[in-house]
Design a protein around this motif. Structure first.
Motif, short mmCIF file in Angstrom:
data_model
loop_
_atom_site.label_atom_id
_atom_site.label_comp_id
_atom_site.label_asym_id
_atom_site.label_seq_id
_atom_site.Cartn_x
_atom_site.Cartn_y
_atom_site.Cartn_z
N LEU A 264 57.58 36.85 34.74
CA LEU A 264 57.48 35.61 35.16
C LEU A 264 57.23 35.37 36.90
O LEU A 264 56.48 34.39 36.93
N ILE A 265 57.48 36.49 37.54
CA ILE A 265 57.01 36.08 38.83
C ILE A 265 55.35 36.29 38.82
O ILE A 265 54.94 35.49 39.90
N VAL A 266 54.88 36.75 38.02
CA VAL A 266 53.27 36.69 38.07
C VAL A 266 52.60 35.35 37.94
O VAL A 266 51.86 35.08 38.65
N LEU A 267 53.44 34.70 37.45
CA LEU A 267 52.93 33.07 37.23
C LEU A 267 52.97 32.48 38.56
O LEU A 267 52.35 31.49 38.63
N LEU A 268 53.78 32.83 39.63
CA LEU A 268 53.68 32.43 40.79
C LEU A 268 52.43 32.57 41.56
O LEU A 268 51.99 31.68 42.60
N THR A 269 51.64 33.73 40.95
CA THR A 269 50.41 33.82 41.72
C THR A 269 49.26 32.85 41.41
O THR A 269 48.26 32.75 41.96
N PHE A 270 49.63 31.99 40.49
CA PHE A 270 48.90 30.89 40.04
C PHE A 270 48.55 29.87 41.37
O PHE A 270 47.42 29.48 41.54
N ILE A 271 49.72 29.86 42.25
CA ILE A 271 49.77 28.91 43.40
C ILE A 271 48.27 29.35 44.31
O ILE A 271 47.49 28.73 44.73
N PRO A 272 48.40 30.63 45.01
CA PRO A 272 47.13 30.99 45.72
C PRO A 272 45.77 31.12 44.94
O PRO A 272 44.89 30.96 45.56
N VAL A 273 45.94 31.67 43.56
CA VAL A 273 44.84 31.73 42.80
C VAL A 273 44.07 30.30 42.76
O VAL A 273 42.87 30.22 42.75
N ARG A 274 44.80 29.38 42.44
CA ARG A 274 44.41 27.93 42.54
C ARG A 274 43.50 27.40 43.53
O ARG A 274 42.48 26.85 43.61
N LYS A 275 44.39 27.76 44.70
CA LYS A 275 43.73 27.45 46.08
C LYS A 275 42.59 28.27 46.14
O LYS A 275 41.27 27.73 46.70
N ASN A 276 42.33 29.29 45.90
CA ASN A 276 40.92 30.11 46.06
C ASN A 276 39.88 29.64 45.20
O ASN A 276 38.80 29.58 45.40
N ILE A 277 40.39 28.97 43.83
CA ILE A 277 39.35 28.39 42.98
C ILE A 277 38.79 27.13 43.72
O ILE A 277 37.52 27.20 43.63
#
Length: 318
Positions: A264-277
């Motif tokens: 579930l913790i991996v889903l938190l990486t969506f925040i920085p990934v979305r920013k990088n996108i």
């Protein structure tokens, strides 16, 4: 050739794209099947690394030979053959040595496991070589993202699992009296494919980001990649969608209980990934934002490896 030139020729920093799926499969094998064969792990790692370096060296050599544009970021700085003025004979000798190492250790791994490893290995080697070599290399077609994503993200991960559980009837291949028998545990193989999707889309997006940044130079040099056919704007949209698919897949894996709840913790990486996108979309430049695709891949997948490793270690102490 100096050691520094060698590392640049094989682009050692890019090997993380094959090592991460390899480690993800290894720890998933421990988590789901409770199996780990150290000797097979080392043998496959050597063969995998040697072959990954082989394909990169071939790609750089072919780019050097076929380049029409002799100036620009990608030619003088990125290609070690040009930057370090390497002799063609030295480069070719390096390619042959690396390929020989990969083949020898691949054969050893086959002898320790079964024919499935040989079959997948031969197909993977052929795809890897013809990715850059031949009259129409895969990298110069609109198939680079597909092949790199599937073979590096899924096939590497599958093999890194299979070498530990080859005797568990995941896939069996026999040849007797002129008859070939193949049996596949469809459910388990599909589960492994689902596990591999974040790696598949992450690697595909590294290739896509590279092609987005290089599209103008690629056209001059006769490389008609996916970006050439769908256009830069649609390619940027695809870049975003692939990451979304990866995170949706992780949510599905959690719902199906194919991975530990800790992911579930991996889903938190969506925040920085979305920013990088967003940063890449606004400024897709090779020297400035391409690295964001690599960072996204690492965040999505290395976090899974670390969490699964922690869960496996915790189970081992219980």
């Amino acid at each position: 050739m100096s050691f520094r030139s060698f590392l640049k020729l094989v682009e050692i920093q890019t090997k993380i794209a094959s090592v991460i799926p390899f480690l993800l499969g290894t720890f998933y094998s421990l988590y789901r099947y409770g199996k780990f064969r150290f000797e097979n792990f080392i043998i496959m790692f050597i063969s995998l690394l040697a072959f990954d370096m082989t394909t990169t060296a071939i790609n750089n050599y072919i780019d050097f030979k076929k380049a029409r544009k002799k100036e620009g970021y990608g030619y003088e700085k990125h290609n070690a053959i040009v930057r370090d003025n390497l002799r063609e004979s030295t480069v070719l000798t390096t390619i042959y040595i690396l390929l020989s190492i990969a083949i020898v250790f691949g054969i050893i791994l086959t002898l320790r496991t079964n024919l499935v490893v040989l079959l997948i290995g031969v197909i993977s080697f052929m795809v890897g070589i013809f990715y850059s070599f031949g009259p129409i290399p895969i990298s110069r077609m609109p198939l680079g993202e597909l092949f790199s994503g599937v073979f590096m993200g899924f096939i590497i991960m599958f093999l890194s699992i299979y070498i530990h559980v080859y005797d568990q009837n995941l896939i069996t291949l026999t040849f007797q009296s002129g008859i070939i028998n193949l049996s596949i545990n469809i459910v388990e193989v599909f589960n492994i494919f689902l596990i591999s999707i974040p790696a598949v889309v992450g690697i595909a997006n590294i290739m896509l980001a590279n092609n987005i940044c290089d599209v103008e130079d690629d056209i001059v040099n006769g490389r008609h990649t996916l970006v050439y056919y769908i256009g830069k704007e649609r390619a940027l949209v695809l870049f975003k969608i692939l990451y979304y698919i990866g995170y949706i897949d992780i949510a599905i894996l959690l719902a199906l209980k194919l991975v530990p709840t800790a992911l579930l913790i991996v889903l938190l990486t969506f925040i920085p990934v979305r920013k990088n996108i967003g940063l890449f979309h606004s400024n897709p430049v090779k020297s400035e934002t391409f690295v964001l695709s690599v960072k996204n891949f690492i965040m999505m997948n290395l976090s899974q490896i670390i969490l699964i490793a922690i869960v496996v270690a915790f189970k081992g102490f219980m």
